[in-house]
Design a protein around this motif. Sequence first.
Motif, PDB file in Angstrom:
ATOM      1  N   GLN A   1       2.578  10.253  -0.316  1.00  0.00           N
ATOM      2  CA  GLN A   1       2.399   9.152   0.815  1.00  0.00           C
ATOM      3  C   GLN A   1       2.649   9.884   2.153  1.00  0.00           C
ATOM      4  O   GLN A   1       1.751   9.372   3.032  1.00  0.00           O
ATOM      5  CB  GLN A   1       3.182   7.962   0.310  1.00  0.00           C
ATOM      6  CG  GLN A   1       2.504   6.736   1.221  1.00  0.00           C
ATOM      7  CD  GLN A   1       0.930   6.293   0.715  1.00  0.00           C
ATOM      8  OE1 GLN A   1       0.562   6.317  -0.278  1.00  0.00           O
ATOM      9  NE2 GLN A   1       0.041   6.336   1.807  1.00  0.00           N
TER      10      GLN A   1
ATOM     11  N   ARG B   1       0.254  12.123   2.898  1.00  0.00           N
ATOM     12  CA  ARG B   1      -1.412  11.680   2.809  1.00  0.00           C
ATOM     13  C   ARG B   1      -2.183  12.785   2.000  1.00  0.00           C
ATOM     14  O   ARG B   1      -2.970  13.203   2.402  1.00  0.00           O
ATOM     15  CB  ARG B   1      -2.011  11.429   4.099  1.00  0.00           C
ATOM     16  CG  ARG B   1      -1.400  10.393   4.805  1.00  0.00           C
ATOM     17  CD  ARG B   1      -2.027  10.126   6.336  1.00  0.00           C
ATOM     18  NE  ARG B   1      -3.346   9.799   6.278  1.00  0.00           N
ATOM     19  CZ  ARG B   1      -3.546   8.317   6.123  1.00  0.00           C
ATOM     20  NH1 ARG B   1      -2.784   7.348   5.867  1.00  0.00           N
ATOM     21  NH2 ARG B   1      -5.097   7.947   6.234  1.00  0.00           N
TER      22      ARG B   1
ATOM     23  N   TYR C   1       0.877   7.471  -7.288  1.00  0.00           N
ATOM     24  CA  TYR C   1       0.568   7.472  -5.757  1.00  0.00           C
ATOM     25  C   TYR C   1      -1.092   7.082  -5.847  1.00  0.00           C
ATOM     26  O   TYR C   1      -1.893   7.486  -6.606  1.00  0.00           O
ATOM     27  CB  TYR C   1       0.714   9.007  -5.359  1.00  0.00           C
ATOM     28  CG  TYR C   1      -0.215   9.388  -3.997  1.00  0.00           C
ATOM     29  CD1 TYR C   1       0.007   8.810  -2.754  1.00  0.00           C
ATOM     30  CD2 TYR C   1      -0.982  10.368  -4.133  1.00  0.00           C
ATOM     31  CE1 TYR C   1      -0.660   9.264  -1.604  1.00  0.00           C
ATOM     32  CE2 TYR C   1      -1.755  10.567  -2.823  1.00  0.00           C
ATOM     33  CZ  TYR C   1      -1.567  10.054  -1.741  1.00  0.00           C
ATOM     34  OH  TYR C   1      -2.083  10.584  -0.755  1.00  0.00           O
TER      35      TYR C   1
ATOM     36  N   PRO D   1      -4.176   8.177   0.027  1.00  0.00           N
ATOM     37  CA  PRO D   1      -4.100   7.973   1.253  1.00  0.00           C
ATOM     38  C   PRO D   1      -4.767   6.466   1.584  1.00  0.00           C
ATOM     39  O   PRO D   1      -5.909   6.112   1.160  1.00  0.00           O
ATOM     40  CB  PRO D   1      -4.986   8.969   2.048  1.00  0.00           C
ATOM     41  CG  PRO D   1      -4.926   9.970   1.279  1.00  0.00           C
ATOM     42  CD  PRO D   1      -4.927   9.644  -0.190  1.00  0.00           C
TER      43      PRO D   1
END
Length: 658
Positions: free
Chosen positions: A185, A188, A230, A233
């Motif tokens: 994160q 990105r 995750y 982005p």
Amino acid sequence: MSVNVVAHQDDDILFLNPDLQNSIRSGRQVKTVFITAGEAGYAPEAGKNETPDARACRERAQLDRERYARCRQLGARAAYARMASVADEWTQQEVPLAGSWVEIHTLVARPAIQLVFLNLPDWADTQTDVSGGDERLKGASLHHLWANERTTRTIVPVGSAISPAHRGTYQDGRQVVSVLAAMYQRFRATVIRIQDPEPDSRYRFNPSWGHDHSDHIAGARLAEEAARVYAGPDGRPIARVVPYRNYNINDAQANLDAGHRGEKATVFAEYVRFDAEIGTPPTGDYAGWPERVYYRWSTGTTWTGRNQDGTLQAFAVQGNKLVTWRQRATGEFAPPVVLTPPGPLAPGLSVTANADGRLEVLARRLDTHEIITTWQATPNGDIGRVWASLGNPNTAAGAPAQVGSPVAARLADGTIRVFVKNGGGGLSTKAQTAPNAGYGPWTDFGGGPGVQDGLTVGVTPDGGTVVFAYAVEAGIGQIKHWAATPGTQAFTSRPNLTGSEPAGPPRAAVSRNGSLTVCHRLARNAQGDNAGLVGCHRQLPGGSWSTTSQNVGGHGGVDGLAAVDAVQGTAADSRILLFATNRGGGLSTTRQVAPDGLFGGQWSDLGGVLVGQPSAAKAADGTVFVFALTDSGGLLVRNQIRPGGDQDLLEERVLDAP
């Protein structure tokens, strides 16, 4: 944004290259996370608290645990500076992340290149200060964290950015997953490169540890789990996970061209200046690994299809989702649509059409090892609302975790047949019971134990079916094949194709006269250096095959080829076109010199910075389209403006990521 996650400080340059260097050369942001400190079996020793130079790093007597860990950091930094062609100068800082402290080193001349060190213990570190004092579970820290069996403490290398007060304790694998997901994160990530979470059990190295290094496997599983957590982005499913084979690539053919081999060896030599555990020059496996790169799960090249109305549709696995780009009737493409499969998928998809024109997508689940499928409810309609399991051909026996990605084709009788490499290293198949219907049981063709992932299927002019597979038998690459006569679909093994040694999966295509051509990557061996080139076999009248393969050249690159069939039964200039990734990570193409002819060996570089392998298809009017996945989560599309075997693919666009 490329984020690479490996266990040790040489794993990336040995197993992820040349893809890693291509990203750096292309000016991309590259972040590499080293999970362990790589301190091996060195023990701490009081008084050795000065940062070593390259000379000291090559002398075991000068090293203890913390100094050797620092040497490996210095080696990694030197290797990345060499890949970036800049001075080996770095800054370093400690950073809090998800409740833990990590150190981040930034290359001064290229700040977009950063190395992250978590400093968890190497598998060989049996010191009680890192194992939580548990005498029963000393060593193999990542394995025990993955299994949630004990806590572990990090180490602090000499010269580390981490202050002793921030030496961390990881409670379990979930904490590692949280740190890695936070790293994705923070950076990105749109491409996540990892090691092999499920090594092939047919090959050597540590059977008790899963046929590879314990840290490689556990680290890859933790990194893969973090990629599932995750979201991508801004919460968008963009990230593409690329797993690489590790130790066992030395059991496969040397597949990198001379330029890549030289670059990879040079970068590795830069690292070796700081590692006392590797000889100079490297020998044995360390000499062989820089000659190869192999993906654990390839994207394959059959991930596009043509709808009943003639529009094209591409599919990809990213962000734990299935993403599709659909062409409109106007020729433009609609924004991508995100579909949710029942579980995480391997990157390799196969798209085909039912007899009534409904597209069907087949995939392999990573968590249950099932082959699953979804289809359009109506021709040209939506897809992904209903999923069905086709099971696993090795559920009752064998190695279900080693089943490959599916390849499907519609046969002359209108039924779809699915083929997979089974857990025994042979070939298994499952077919629809009737056109547009469900599937029958799995059938094992045998052919093991050397079959590799990446099968291809061809339908002959008389309605017969031929299946081809790349296999490694007694250490030598082979192209195996099975054939079925029209109407029976009873497959029998046929002699291996002969010619130059292959180093990758085959791709079958149909010439204008209906004969098959099968092409594949070539190997470097004692008879010659053909690595990075492509070889093709031609089907002769009567169905036999050429005894030699045509070397059609190439621009380097590895793994599968994409192809479009020539339009049959026409007097038009209709030819087979081939597409392949090239040595720079872009896309190249070649074609037959004339309908039903040979390939001329002339390749065109179409550019791009790609992830995985391309896929190609023909629109309803015969114009050729090639699709490739970009490293930003989008889709590169190139196509002819008008159909014809002599027409270049002049139109280009990059479709948005989801």
